[in-house]
Design a protein around this motif. Structure first.
Motif, PDB file in Angstrom:
ATOM      1  N   PHE A 221       1.024  -1.248   0.079  1.00  0.00           N
ATOM      2  CA  PHE A 221       0.010  -0.017   0.201  1.00  0.00           C
ATOM      3  C   PHE A 221       0.875   1.396  -0.043  1.00  0.00           C
ATOM      4  N   LYS A 222       1.991   1.296   0.652  1.00  0.00           N
ATOM      5  CA  LYS A 222       3.012   2.457   0.669  1.00  0.00           C
ATOM      6  C   LYS A 222       3.460   2.633  -0.654  1.00  0.00           C
ATOM      7  N   ARG A 223       4.075   1.522  -1.310  1.00  0.00           N
ATOM      8  CA  ARG A 223       4.608   1.578  -2.616  1.00  0.00           C
ATOM      9  C   ARG A 223       3.476   1.989  -3.576  1.00  0.00           C
ATOM     10  N   MET A 224       2.253   1.537  -3.561  1.00  0.00           N
ATOM     11  CA  MET A 224       1.176   1.922  -4.578  1.00  0.00           C
ATOM     12  C   MET A 224       0.956   3.651  -4.033  1.00  0.00           C
ATOM     13  N   ALA A 225       0.892   4.014  -3.004  1.00  0.00           N
ATOM     14  CA  ALA A 225       0.671   5.306  -2.674  1.00  0.00           C
ATOM     15  C   ALA A 225       1.739   6.187  -3.360  1.00  0.00           C
ATOM     16  N   ASP A 226       2.842   6.109  -3.217  1.00  0.00           N
ATOM     17  CA  ASP A 226       3.984   6.594  -3.897  1.00  0.00           C
ATOM     18  C   ASP A 226       3.706   6.801  -5.235  1.00  0.00           C
ATOM     19  N   ARG A 227       3.342   5.853  -6.163  1.00  0.00           N
ATOM     20  CA  ARG A 227       2.861   5.833  -7.278  1.00  0.00           C
ATOM     21  C   ARG A 227       1.878   6.699  -7.722  1.00  0.00           C
ATOM     22  N   ALA A 228       0.669   6.474  -6.921  1.00  0.00           N
ATOM     23  CA  ALA A 228      -0.519   7.312  -7.072  1.00  0.00           C
ATOM     24  C   ALA A 228      -0.388   8.642  -7.139  1.00  0.00           C
ATOM     25  N   ASP A 257       0.452  10.573   4.333  1.00  0.00           N
ATOM     26  CA  ASP A 257       0.286  12.137   4.049  1.00  0.00           C
ATOM     27  C   ASP A 257       0.425  12.455   2.656  1.00  0.00           C
ATOM     28  N   GLY A 258       1.205  11.821   1.950  1.00  0.00           N
ATOM     29  CA  GLY A 258       1.328  12.472   0.645  1.00  0.00           C
ATOM     30  C   GLY A 258      -0.046  11.981  -0.258  1.00  0.00           C
ATOM     31  N   LEU A 259      -0.399  11.002  -0.122  1.00  0.00           N
ATOM     32  CA  LEU A 259      -1.569  10.694  -0.645  1.00  0.00           C
ATOM     33  C   LEU A 259      -2.731  11.324  -0.313  1.00  0.00           C
ATOM     34  N   LEU A 260      -2.809  11.628   1.129  1.00  0.00           N
ATOM     35  CA  LEU A 260      -3.987  12.648   1.695  1.00  0.00           C
ATOM     36  C   LEU A 260      -3.890  13.856   1.010  1.00  0.00           C
ATOM     37  N   VAL A 261      -2.802  14.282   0.933  1.00  0.00           N
ATOM     38  CA  VAL A 261      -2.630  15.832   0.226  1.00  0.00           C
ATOM     39  C   VAL A 261      -3.053  15.880  -1.172  1.00  0.00           C
ATOM     40  N   HIS A 262      -2.350  14.833  -1.765  1.00  0.00           N
ATOM     41  CA  HIS A 262      -2.617  15.029  -3.242  1.00  0.00           C
ATOM     42  C   HIS A 262      -3.879  14.691  -3.779  1.00  0.00           C
TER      43      HIS A 262
END
Length: 332
Positions: A221-228, A257-262
């Motif tokens: 999930f962390k890797r997917m979020a980095d990509r998303a 947090d990056g996923l939530l912001v973007h």
């Protein structure tokens, strides 16, 4: 003209149909004429040609039941000549046409479960085959067991892809079959690979499947979020996909947090905001409240969207409860 079509072979006819589909051209008269020509040649077609026919007419969403049934009958007739990849391609085409032909599915399942055919199935076609059966609502326990066993043999090999795992996970969730050991093994293996081929559809399906079955996969999930959060990925993300992915992270973790912001920035863009439905909207605000992530612009935009009469009328009790809890929890 019929006299022109009569000079074309099966491959030419299928390429013509695919070209029409790519161009968005759907002339019923021309398609019926081509289908008639194909039907006349069905009994002479080999396995590879039948796969072409199924794929081409599925792509253009041809709905002539008599023709489709005739193609299915011919596929059954050559079942013993089909490879595992061809079985998967035929079933995928019938799923795309939402045509549930029970005799065809039984024949394809039997062929796929033959040991020599099953052993040759790579993860992608194996998952596509099960995905097709799930899409058609055809619960074949023998096939499910066989595909799981084959998938397990490849769960840590380079042939495993995020697309294959998302298809398998979605199909198993649809069938309400849980194999936590397999999912954990596969997600762990993929968490150390390059996810450049991850698409919004892959991520959406995989997140939904794992969250509905309560299978945590934090590393993946962390890797997917980095990509998303990459711009080209975000541009292709729909409101429904965004909401379901967020709900999955809120349900299973981890916080990113990056996923939530973007995702908040994407959700508040006018072209996306205007497409949120009540249930999706509820999942979004619930996730931000679950992570205690205050994003006032997002919450204000979601509130404004919720008050649209067309959206407001579609709220059910669960969605209302999620929205009230989210805004109360964040003190808004």
């Amino acid at each position: 003209q019929p006299q022109v079509l009569s000079t074309l072979n099966c491959g030419d006819l299928c390429n013509l149909v695919r070209s029409f589909a790519s161009l968005g051209v759907k002339n019923e008269y021309v398609l019926d004429t081509i289908a008639t020509r194909v039907a006349q040649a069905l009994n002479e077609m080999a396995a590879a040609e039948l796969v072409q026919v199924c794929g081409a007419f599925a792509k253009i969403e041809y709905e002539n039941e008599g023709f489709i049934n005739a193609v299915a009958d011919r596929c059954i007739g050559v079942a013993e000549d089909l490879s595992g990849d061809q079985v998967a391609a035929i079933c995928t085409a019938f799923a795309d046409m939402t045509h549930r032909h029970r005799a065809l599915l039984a024949s394809m399942s039997s062929r796929a479960q033959r040991p020599e055919v099953l052993r040759a199935l790579a993860p992608e076609p194996a998952a596509a085959l099960l995905e097709a059966f799930a899409a058609l609502g055809h619960n074949d326990k023998g096939l499910i067991k066989a595909v799981i066993q084959q998938f397990r043999a490849h769960a840590t090999e380079p042939t495993l892809t995020i697309s294959a795992l998302s298809r398998l996970a979605w199909a198993l969730a649809e069938f309400k079959v849980t194999d936590k050991a397999l999912m954990k093994q596969a997600t762990q293996a993929l968490s150390t690979t390059d996810l450049a081929d991850l698409t919004p559809e892959n991520m959406h399906r995989l997140c939904w499947a794992l969250s509905t079955q309560q299978i945590k996969a934090h590393a993946l999930f962390k890797r997917m979020a980095d990509r998303a959060i990459e711009p080209e990925f975000l541009r292709c993300l729909t409101a429904k996909q965004l909401a379901d992915v967020l709900w999955s992270y809120g349900t299973l973790g981890p916080r990113h947090d990056g996923l939530l912001v973007h995702f908040a920035d994407h959700a508040t863009s006018p072209q996306i905001l205007s497409t949120f439905q009540a249930n999706d909207l509820a999942h979004v605000v619930w996730t931000y409240a679950t992570f205690a992530h205050e994003h006032h612009l997002l919450m204000a935009a979601m509130a404004q969207r919720a008050l649209d009469p067309a959206v407001l009328a579609t709220f059910d009790e669960d969605s209302v409860a999620m929205v009230f809890w989210a805004y109360t929890s964040l003190g808004i």
